[in-house]
Scaffold this active site. Structure first.
Site, PDB file in Angstrom:
ATOM      1  CD  GLU A 195      -2.536   2.162  -3.305  1.00 38.96           C
ATOM      2  OE1 GLU A 195      -1.693   2.534  -2.608  1.00 38.96           O
ATOM      3  OE2 GLU A 195      -3.510   2.568  -3.281  1.00 38.96           O
ATOM      4  CG  ASP A 237      -1.767   1.046   1.770  1.00 38.28           C
ATOM      5  OD1 ASP A 237      -3.076   0.839   0.814  1.00 38.28           O
ATOM      6  OD2 ASP A 237      -1.842   2.184   2.312  1.00 38.28           O
TER       7      ASP A 237
END
Ligand code: NOJ
Length: 584
Positions: A300, A223
């Site tokens: 990401e 993330d």
């Protein structure tokens, strides 16, 4: 050229993507499950691990290889799991560690690989590390980014050390009464940023990876990578440098909004790459040491194209196996032209380094669903596009059957990005509509949950349109999707073939051809006008009949039907996969 009426641009691009031996992920189909909304097994209105377990055969059946679960770890749920209070525990409302182990086992028995969400940039403020940092415990003192703040020369009041803004609006600094300092949070107030300039943070986060690798996890989606590092304190001022306001504020006039600043000190700093390379070393070493299947990293990062290429590796170190390619998700919309579509395919294929794999992402839990973004009539076209490109395809749960966004009122909104706005503007920020429950069947709450109230409302009608109905129908979005994933698995043209494209007046066609000569032809009529195409002229050497292998639901064509290659009518918004079956 005369006969190619309506074609204003023809572009051929040959991209040889031939790879002999494929590892499980290299041409893989990845599926993102948003656990809270997938399937609730215990009637509390919240999806859970046993719900996913129940539906894993479905995931296998739609042709997936890898399954990424959005965070399932212990969390106060201020950002629905992206605020973790213990990286090594499962959130009780999702189940137990044993449930996760059963899920891993079942996934593996089905030949699926299970990927967890690794959230390294920030913890929850309820994480023990943060609480010990607040208490000035020596090991944890510098685990986060702390600063005294600065005294305003005019008012004499203490204020945050810089003008940095959080992704969720307002100052990225929050005052902590107990420690009498500000801490940095690039996301919500309850999501303090970890300090990656502290080697203990780096090592302890690697241990989180090892903890789950030891339980058989096949990789991690990482993330918020661009946020891992911020500029250090400026020694001359003793504080952090302010970020400049963007040049054209008309694109983002609100000074409290993240987009108002140019994030030169808080985003995509060069230090982020080395950390990704170190994480890759951890998973590669694990594979070597324990002789496992390849463990993969999916990163990401909404960042520049150059940074995404660097995420793959720097020539010395390997990095992310799958640096998410968000170009299409960010830049294509229902106004995009066929040249835009082709541009983004070739941009990635032509510029990625040697020896890596392209990947394509069209949706996720942070963006409106495909069918809502591109129009329901283009739902199959977008899936045909995704599944017929060379490389890795990533599907957000629900998009395989054309699921649209649900409606979520202000009163029902729970996403912090929505709640930080107001009743008039929340829809611009809210990510709740793309997170509404999965539509399994026509029973209560679309078969998602038996609860009287679900965490987000179902938000749309499901009586006649749901997975069960689409499975029972003669043809459906879901059936088309399954046909496409099946082709990817069985046909070398899709795993190894060229990408040769022709761009017309709002239609895109490309050929995928295997070394054996077997070829598939794809047409995406993106525009709102029907067009008649002559394949003999488009590709120069195609003649005879074409067989329809797959096409959009509203095409009126059946799989197996034959069409003339010199006069194929491509309907507005429709996609087609065709195969040459005979020479004239
Ligand atoms: C990206 C995640 O996809 C998003 O849902 C989350 O809010 C932020 N990172 C913060 O972790």
């Amino acid at each position: 050229m005369g006969k190619l009426l309506g074609i204003f641009l023809i572009a051929f691009a040959l991209c040889q993507v031939s790879h002999s031996e494929r590892d499980w992920w290299e041409n893989g189909n990845f599926y993102q499950i948003y656990p809270r909304s997938f399937k609730d097994s215990n009637g509390d209105g919240i999806g859970d691990l046993n719900g996913i377990l129940e539906k894993l055969d479905y995931v296998k059946d739609i042709g997936m290889d890898g399954v990424w679960l959005s965070p399932i770890f212990q969390s106060p749920m201020a950002d629905f799991g992206y605020d973790i209070s213990d990286y090594t525990k499962v959130q009780p409302e999702y189940g137990t560690t044993e449930d996760l182990e059963s899920l891993i086992e079942k996934a593996h028995s089905l030949g699926l690989h299970l990927i967890l969400d690794f959230v390294p940039n920030h913890t929850s403020d309820e994480h023990e590390w943060f609480q010990r940092s607040v208490a000035n415990d020596s090991y944890y003192r510098d685990f986060y980014i702390w600063h005294d703040g600065v005294i305003n020369a005019t008012t004499g009041e203490r204020q945050p050390p810089s003008n940095w803004i959080s992704q969720f609006r307002y100052s990225a600094w929050e005052w902590n009464e107990q420690r009498q300092q500000y801490y940095l949070h690039q996301f919500g107030i309850k999501q303090p940023d970890l300090n990656y300039r502290n080697p203990n943070v780096v090592e302890d986060m690697k241990n989180v990876l090892r903890f789950w690798l030891a339980r058989g996890i096949d990789g991690f989606r990482i993330d918020a990578v661009p946020f891992l590092f911020e500029a250090d304190v400026d020694p001359t001022t003793g504080t952090y440098p302010d970020e400049p306001v963007i040049a054209d504020t008309s694109s983002c006039p609100d000074p409290d909004d993240w987009c108002h600043l140019n994030h030169i000190y808080t985003n995509s700093l060069p230090e982020i790459f080395d950390i990704v390379y170190q994480w890759r070393e951890v998973v590669d070493q694990w594979k070597l040491e324990y002789d496992t299947d390849t463990k993969v990293l999916l990163t990401e990062a909404y960042t520049s194209f150059e940074n995404l290429m660097r995420m793959y590796g720097d020539g010395v170190h390997n990095g992310s196996n799958i640096p998410f390619n968000f170009e299409m998700m960010a830049d294509l919309n229902n106004q995009s032209t066929a040249s835009d579509y082709d541009y983004y395919v070739r941009h990635w294929l032509d510029n990625m380094p040697e020896g890596v794999y392209a990947n394509w992402v069209l949706g996720n839990h942070d963006n409106p669903r495909l069918a809502s973004r591109f129009g329901a009539q283009r739902a199959d076209l977008m899936n045909i596009f995704l599944q017929t490109l060379p490389g890795i395809a990533v599907t957000y749960n629900g998009e395989e059957y054309g699921l649209e966004d649900g409606y979520v009122s202000w009163e029902d909104s729970v996403d912090p990005q929505a709640c930080n706005a107001d009743p008039d503007t929340y829809q611009k920020y809210s990510r709740d509509p793309e997170r509404t429950p999965f539509l399994w069947d026509n029973t209560k709450n679309a078969g998602f949950s038996t609860a009287n109230r679900t965490w987000l409302p179902v938000g749309q009608s499901y009586e006649s349109n749901n997975v069960q109905a689409q499975e029972a129908a003669e043809n459906s979005h879901l059936k088309i999707f399954k046909k496409l994933t099946g082709l990817r698995k069985s046909e070398p043209a899709f795993s190894d073939g060229d990408y040769e494209s022709v761009v017309g007046d709002n239609w895109l066609s490309y050929r995928r051809q295997a070394a054996t000569g077997d070829a598939y032809y794809i047409i995406l009529n993106i525009g709102n006008q029907n067009v008649t195409l002559n394949f003999n002229e488009l590709y120069g050497y195609v003649s005879g009949k074409l067989e329809v292998v797959a096409s959009s639901l509203q095409s009126g064509l059946e799989n197996g039907q034959q069409v003339d290659s010199d006069s194929l009518e491509a309907k507005a918004y429709n996609g087609y996969v065709l195969r040459l079956i005979s020479e004239a």
